[in-house]
Design a protein around this motif. Structure first.
Motif: not given
Length: 225
Positions: A6-29
């Motif tokens: 539970a503690a890990s889930g409360a502090t770790s970014p959701p997978r969906g957000r990480i995926r969107r951020e990575n995809e955005t970084r890749i597309l911009e690059a």
């Protein structure tokens, strides 16, 4: 007491957000690399380095270089076409058209490499965009052209071929991205200032509105010459 999961889930970014951020970084690059080297000259390793991510991430999210290139192109067109949403039957023609021009000028200023990627694709015969151009783009232009034709029939603007109006709008606005070096040379500046961009936008907007028969005054903020 909260368990470790539970503690890990409360502090770790959701997978969906990480995926969107990575995809955005890749597309911009990828946009930067494709603009500089073209599809043939670009490598997944170059794009990964520009994105600051492992090359494996690029293959995980987009598969191949060609699929990533297709995603970049599609994203560019969708960005530009979304700007036509303000062209609606109930809209004021002057506000809708000037709003579209201003949106395209903003894209040319803030995403000049996107315009370069798109222009290079068209100059090579649009092998990755043929279906999009002949289906998605054509349908969008036809739909917006019918609205403009309706305004013309109602006497709200001058008679013209709406399709050619779009061609001219694209040419005028994207020249500030595709031929920026020419514009800077003629204007004898290293880069266009905020004020210069606003002046350019006002000039293009006023010119378009006059051509459409819905704007006959001087450009906004422009001094008499």
């Amino acid at each position: 007491m909260m368990n470790n999961t539970a503690a890990s889930g409360a502090t770790s970014p959701p997978r969906g957000r990480i995926r969107r951020e990575n995809e955005t970084r890749i597309l911009e690059a990828a946009e930067r690399v494709f603009a500089e080297t073209g599809l043939a000259g670009a490598t997944m390793a170059q794009i990964a380095q520009a994105a600051g991510l492992p090359k494996a991430n690029l293959h995980y999210y987009f598969g191949t270089k060609e699929q990533l290139y297709q995603a970049v192109l599609t994203g560019i067109l969708e960005l530009w076409l979304d700007a036509t949403d303000m062209i609606r039957p109930e809209s004021d023609p002057a506000e809708a058209i000037s709003g579209y021009v201003r949106a395209k000028m903003r894209h040319s200023r803030h995403r000049p490499l996107a315009s370069k990627v798109f222009a290079n694709e068209l100059l090579s015969g649009a092998p990755f965009l043929t279906d999009y151009l002949e289906i998605d783009l054509k349908q969008r232009v036809e739909a917006k052209s019918r609205i403009i034709a309706g305004w013309i029939a109602e006497g709200r603007m001058a008679a013209l071929d709406p399709r050619h109006l779009f061609f001219m709008l694209w040419g005028m606005t994207q020249t500030y991205a595709d031929f920026a070096v020419q514009i800077r040379a003629v204007m004898d500046v290293e880069s266009l200032s905020d004020a210069a961009w606003e002046d350019a936008t006002s000039e293009v907007t006023a010119f378009v509105l006059r051509g459409c028969g819905i704007g006959c005054g001087p450009s906004a903020g422009g001094a008499a010459r």
